[in-house]
Write an enzyme that holds these catalytic residues in place. Structure first.
Site, PDB file in Angstrom:
ATOM      1  N   ASN A   1       1.021  -1.211  -0.134  1.00 47.65           N
ATOM      2  CA  ASN A   1       0.107  -0.204   0.095  1.00 47.65           C
ATOM      3  C   ASN A   1       0.866   1.246   0.073  1.00 47.65           C
ATOM      4  O   ASN A   1       2.224   1.079   0.184  1.00 47.65           O
ATOM      5  CB  ASN A   1      -0.910  -0.099   1.227  1.00 47.65           C
ATOM      6  CG  ASN A   1      -1.773  -1.067   1.115  1.00 47.65           C
ATOM      7  OD1 ASN A   1      -2.553  -1.517   0.292  1.00 47.65           O
ATOM      8  ND2 ASN A   1      -1.766  -1.794   2.299  1.00 47.65           N
TER       9      ASN A   1
ATOM     10  N   CYS B   1      -5.265  -8.485  -3.556  1.00 43.58           N
ATOM     11  CA  CYS B   1      -6.078  -7.390  -4.072  1.00 43.58           C
ATOM     12  C   CYS B   1      -6.651  -8.025  -5.240  1.00 43.58           C
ATOM     13  O   CYS B   1      -5.964  -8.248  -6.359  1.00 43.58           O
ATOM     14  CB  CYS B   1      -5.151  -6.181  -4.311  1.00 43.58           C
ATOM     15  SG  CYS B   1      -5.802  -4.912  -5.246  1.00 43.58           S
ATOM     16  N   GLY B   2      -7.970  -7.831  -5.518  1.00 44.58           N
ATOM     17  CA  GLY B   2      -8.620  -8.349  -6.694  1.00 44.58           C
ATOM     18  C   GLY B   2      -8.359  -7.388  -7.921  1.00 44.58           C
ATOM     19  O   GLY B   2      -8.246  -8.193  -9.036  1.00 44.58           O
TER      20      GLY B   2
ATOM     21  N   HIS C   1     -13.024  -7.123   5.808  1.00 44.24           N
ATOM     22  CA  HIS C   1     -13.728  -5.940   5.115  1.00 44.24           C
ATOM     23  C   HIS C   1     -14.890  -5.783   6.250  1.00 44.24           C
ATOM     24  O   HIS C   1     -15.531  -6.764   6.839  1.00 44.24           O
ATOM     25  CB  HIS C   1     -14.456  -6.576   3.727  1.00 44.24           C
ATOM     26  CG  HIS C   1     -13.523  -6.549   2.901  1.00 44.24           C
ATOM     27  ND1 HIS C   1     -13.266  -5.500   2.130  1.00 44.24           N
ATOM     28  CD2 HIS C   1     -12.391  -7.487   2.348  1.00 44.24           C
ATOM     29  CE1 HIS C   1     -11.998  -5.882   1.258  1.00 44.24           C
ATOM     30  NE2 HIS C   1     -11.652  -7.043   1.443  1.00 44.24           N
TER      31      HIS C   1
ATOM     32  N   ASN D   1     -10.719  -2.990   5.780  1.00 40.97           N
ATOM     33  CA  ASN D   1     -11.193  -2.123   4.597  1.00 40.97           C
ATOM     34  C   ASN D   1     -12.562  -1.786   5.001  1.00 40.97           C
ATOM     35  O   ASN D   1     -13.406  -2.942   5.394  1.00 40.97           O
ATOM     36  CB  ASN D   1     -10.828  -2.907   3.348  1.00 40.97           C
ATOM     37  CG  ASN D   1      -9.511  -3.200   3.406  1.00 40.97           C
ATOM     38  OD1 ASN D   1      -8.667  -2.563   2.853  1.00 40.97           O
ATOM     39  ND2 ASN D   1      -9.267  -4.679   3.405  1.00 40.97           N
TER      40      ASN D   1
ATOM     41  N   GLU E   1      -9.791   1.953   1.929  1.00 46.28           N
ATOM     42  CA  GLU E   1      -8.888   0.765   1.955  1.00 46.28           C
ATOM     43  C   GLU E   1      -7.814   1.190   3.180  1.00 46.28           C
ATOM     44  O   GLU E   1      -7.373   2.066   2.977  1.00 46.28           O
ATOM     45  CB  GLU E   1      -8.231   0.571   0.780  1.00 46.28           C
ATOM     46  CG  GLU E   1      -9.271   0.015  -0.571  1.00 46.28           C
ATOM     47  CD  GLU E   1      -8.289  -0.522  -1.267  1.00 46.28           C
ATOM     48  OE1 GLU E   1      -7.734  -1.581  -1.156  1.00 46.28           O
ATOM     49  OE2 GLU E   1      -8.459  -0.050  -2.807  1.00 46.28           O
ATOM     50  N   ARG E   2      -7.734   0.222   3.927  1.00 41.97           N
ATOM     51  CA  ARG E   2      -6.685   0.301   4.957  1.00 41.97           C
ATOM     52  C   ARG E   2      -5.096   0.510   4.374  1.00 41.97           C
ATOM     53  O   ARG E   2      -4.868  -0.337   3.132  1.00 41.97           O
ATOM     54  CB  ARG E   2      -6.589  -0.845   5.841  1.00 41.97           C
ATOM     55  CG  ARG E   2      -6.327  -2.059   5.041  1.00 41.97           C
ATOM     56  CD  ARG E   2      -6.154  -3.347   6.127  1.00 41.97           C
ATOM     57  NE  ARG E   2      -5.958  -4.512   5.424  1.00 41.97           N
ATOM     58  CZ  ARG E   2      -5.548  -5.626   5.933  1.00 41.97           C
ATOM     59  NH1 ARG E   2      -5.593  -5.878   7.177  1.00 41.97           N
ATOM     60  NH2 ARG E   2      -5.260  -6.884   5.273  1.00 41.97           N
TER      61      ARG E   2
ATOM     62  N   CYS F   1     -12.176  -1.454  -5.497  1.00 31.86           N
ATOM     63  CA  CYS F   1     -11.620  -2.478  -4.438  1.00 31.86           C
ATOM     64  C   CYS F   1     -12.379  -3.666  -4.771  1.00 31.86           C
ATOM     65  O   CYS F   1     -13.383  -4.185  -4.783  1.00 31.86           O
ATOM     66  CB  CYS F   1     -11.979  -2.238  -2.970  1.00 31.86           C
ATOM     67  SG  CYS F   1     -10.951  -3.505  -1.935  1.00 31.86           S
TER      68      CYS F   1
ATOM     69  N   GLY G   1     -13.148  -5.948  -1.888  1.00 34.89           N
ATOM     70  CA  GLY G   1     -14.253  -4.971  -1.379  1.00 34.89           C
ATOM     71  C   GLY G   1     -15.626  -5.412  -2.053  1.00 34.89           C
ATOM     72  O   GLY G   1     -16.897  -5.496  -1.445  1.00 34.89           O
TER      73      GLY G   1
END
Length: 282
Positions: free
Chosen positions: A64, A73-74, A165, A196, A214-215, A223, A226
């Site tokens: 990040n 991460c999608g 999440h 998140n 997002e954290r 996201c 997410g």
């Protein structure tokens, strides 16, 4: 040492991608903090390292903006698949990518020899609070759970898609002051690894609108995990149906999510923006 990179995004969730088959990176945490800055660096939601793997076609490591490493991460994994395919690291149209959340299977959609979108098997959602993790006593799952933050009560549903999440349904997500509200969830003691947070507005049983904090990155345009968590939460709360394509409308574009008894499937684009070279890090 100069470092070649590729800027890519999935629905506006943009990262700086580095081919570690050719250019290993020693201090990715520091590198991400420097080059992700949108004023003094390249600019992005972080960096993604595309690395060799002994168990898959490639390994993804993502960091990040604040230098923290994320497990999954999608949106980034679709871009990793695009890079791997378009650069002939693996030429199959079904790829396996190793992540800190396990190996993910990606079905590529190819046009004119280039990957344009993909469907990712994101795995089954995790609902057990101790695994997400969420610090709460005597709860098997948190669905429509009341959480008081300062003077406001929120009804939350918690889900892990390889990362934690917290999903909240709202009648008007545009009115939410996310830079103020988002950190209250991210740093709440209930979430020991931070979280998140997705704010979801329901259009109908097949369409959701989403904003995300997002954290480690703040508000982002999209996201992928997410969006998956949002659909799982929508099904659990009776707003949507299982085994149905649900369109999640994010600020950066649309993702299609299908939650089945076996897994959660995410379909979306992957877009290359440009190539460049990092000459030095200061």
């Amino acid at each position: 040492m100069s470092i070649p990179f590729t800027k890519m995004h999935g629905c506006g969730n943009d990262y700086i991608y580095i081919n570690c088959f050719e250019h290993p990176i020693d201090h990715p945490e520091q590198l991400s903090r420097v080059i992700s800055d949108r004023h003094f660096g390249i600019g992005g939601d972080g960096i993604v390292l595309i690395c060799p793997s002994d168990v898959a076609d490639a390994k993804m490591r993502m960091f990040n903006i604040d230098g923290s490493e994320g497990k999954m991460c999608g949106n980034a994994i679709r871009c990793v698949a695009k890079y791997v395919y378009d650069h002939n690291i693996a030429t199959k149209e079904t790829l396996e990518i190793d992540t800190l959340s396990g190996i993910k299977i990606i079905e590529l959609h190819v046009e004119n020899g280039k990957m344009v979108s993909a469907t990712v098997d994101m795995g089954s959602p995790i609902l057990d609070p101790s695994t997400i993790p969420v610090l709460v006593e005597d709860q098997e799952v948190l669905i429509n759970y009341s959480l008081l933050i300062e003077d406001t009560s929120y009804s939350i549903t918690t889900v892990s898609m390889g990362n934690p999440h917290c999903v909240i349904f709202s009648d008007d997500i545009e009115s939410i002051n996310l830079p103020i509200t988002g950190p209250k969830f991210e740093h709440h003691p209930m979430f020991p690894e931070s979280v998140n947070t997705e704010f979801i507005q329901i259009e109908n049983r097949n369409t959701l609108h989403m904003r995300v904090w997002e954290r480690g990155s703040g508000e982002t345009l999209a996201c992928g995990t997410g969006a998956c968590a949002a659909v799982v939460a929508a099904v659990l709360n009776g707003h949507c149906d299982k085994d149905t394509d649900i369109v999640v409308k994010l600020r950066g574009g649309d993702l299609i999510i299908r939650y089945t008894d076996d897994s959660v499937y995410m379909t979306g684009p992957a877009t290359k923006v440009f190539d460049g070279i990092i000459e030095s890090i200061s």
